[in-house]
Design an enzyme around this catalytic site. Structure first.
Site, short mmCIF file in Angstrom:
data_model
loop_
_atom_site.label_atom_id
_atom_site.label_comp_id
_atom_site.label_asym_id
_atom_site.label_seq_id
_atom_site.Cartn_x
_atom_site.Cartn_y
_atom_site.Cartn_z
N HIS A 1 1.76 4.49 4.29
CA HIS A 1 1.24 5.04 3.50
C HIS A 1 1.45 6.62 3.17
CE1 HIS A 1 -2.80 2.47 4.18
NE2 HIS A 1 -1.82 1.82 3.44
N SER B 1 0.98 -1.17 0.20
CA SER B 1 0.19 0.13 -0.15
C SER B 1 0.80 1.41 -0.19
CB SER B 1 -1.09 -0.08 1.33
OG SER B 1 0.00 -0.18 2.62
#
Length: 87
Positions: A64, A5
């Site tokens: 992230h 991610s």
């Protein structure tokens, strides 16, 4: 943290720098929004969930943010140097 991610965020930020007017939408919120607005909201959401206790599940929000930062740095560098020759 295991997953891709952070890398996805890096690609998302690089895409947003290259095509800021393109429309993006989430599957569960199908309203198209320009990338120049959509991506910062996503990153601010991760920052909010990373520093508060409202996060649900085992999500690495700071991974992230790190991926987005690295994607920004690489895309900015490439855009700045794309027409320079390496003689």
């Amino acid at each position: 943290a295991v997953g891709a991610s952070g890398a996805i965020y890096g690609v998302l930020v690089a895409f947003g720098l290259s095509f800021p007017e393109s429309k993006l939408a989430l599957i569960f919120f199908p309203v198209p929004i320009a990338a120049k607005y959509f991506i910062p909201v996503m990153i601010l959401g991760d920052l909010f969930f990373g520093v508060t206790k409202y996060s649900i599940g085992n999500v690495a929000h700071f991974a992230h943010i790190g991926g987005a930062l690295i994607g920004f740095i690489i895309a900015w560098y490439w855009k700045k140097n794309q027409f320079k020759r390496w003689d």
